[in-house]
Design a protein around this motif. Structure first.
Motif, mmCIF file in Angstrom:
data_model
loop_
_atom_site.group_PDB
_atom_site.id
_atom_site.type_symbol
_atom_site.label_atom_id
_atom_site.label_comp_id
_atom_site.label_asym_id
_atom_site.label_seq_id
_atom_site.Cartn_x
_atom_site.Cartn_y
_atom_site.Cartn_z
ATOM 1 N N SER A 203 -2.547 -88.939 32.589
ATOM 2 C CA SER A 203 -3.835 -89.593 32.792
ATOM 3 C C SER A 203 -4.163 -89.583 34.270
ATOM 4 O O SER A 203 -3.294 -89.381 35.121
ATOM 5 N N THR B 241 -9.056 -87.817 25.950
ATOM 6 C CA THR B 241 -10.235 -88.650 26.179
ATOM 7 C C THR B 241 -10.711 -88.430 27.609
ATOM 8 O O THR B 241 -9.898 -88.361 28.536
ATOM 9 N N PHE B 242 -12.032 -88.330 27.783
ATOM 10 C CA PHE B 242 -12.620 -88.152 29.110
ATOM 11 C C PHE B 242 -13.869 -89.004 29.215
ATOM 12 O O PHE B 242 -14.716 -89.008 28.320
ATOM 13 N N TYR C 215 -9.491 -89.823 32.560
ATOM 14 C CA TYR C 215 -9.086 -89.038 31.401
ATOM 15 C C TYR C 215 -7.677 -89.420 30.996
ATOM 16 O O TYR C 215 -6.909 -89.996 31.777
ATOM 17 N N ASN D 287 -13.989 -87.338 23.131
ATOM 18 C CA ASN D 287 -12.623 -87.249 22.610
ATOM 19 C C ASN D 287 -12.386 -85.893 21.967
ATOM 20 O O ASN D 287 -13.329 -85.229 21.546
ATOM 21 N N PHE E 4 -12.094 -80.219 32.595
ATOM 22 C CA PHE E 4 -13.262 -80.605 31.806
ATOM 23 C C PHE E 4 -14.483 -79.987 32.464
ATOM 24 O O PHE E 4 -14.578 -79.917 33.691
#
Length: 108
Positions: free
Chosen positions: A77, A97-98, A105, A48, A60
């Motif tokens: 998302s 969030t991932f 995500y 997070n 990411f």
């Protein structure tokens, strides 16, 4: 979070700690520096980050390196794929969030 490597010829294996970061021209570090995410103690493989982003894009990646990176063209998302597209991000404050296990995500 760890990266596992396995040599099928020798049977050697290794587990190396890994950090997940958010990178891109939407982030404070641009495409030059990751902003490290924090592992969620309650959910294995989930990281997070609370962050303010500008209009741009993001991805990411692992250990400040492009060897392992995920992206997608979906916002807010989606499911990142290895080496996928840059995620388009409108400016704002987000809880990102991932999940490294599934690639899911969200930018909330």
């Amino acid at each position: 979070i760890y990266i596992a490597t396995f040599n099928s010829m020798t049977g050697e294996y290794n587990f190396a700690p890994a950090s997940i970061g958010l990178i891109g021209n939407a982030t404070p570090g641009g495409w030059d520096n990751d902003t490290d995410m924090v592992e969620d103690a309650a959910a294995a493989g989930v990281v997070n980050l609370n962050i303010t982003l500008v209009n741009g894009s993001a991805k990411f990646r692992v250990n400040d390196d492009w060897k392992y990176n995920w992206g997608s063209s979906a916002f807010p998302s989606g499911v990142g794929t290895p080496g996928g597209a840059d995620i388009p991000v409108p400016g704002g404050s987000y809880n990102v969030t991932f999940n490294v296990n599934t690639g899911e995500y969200s930018f909330n």
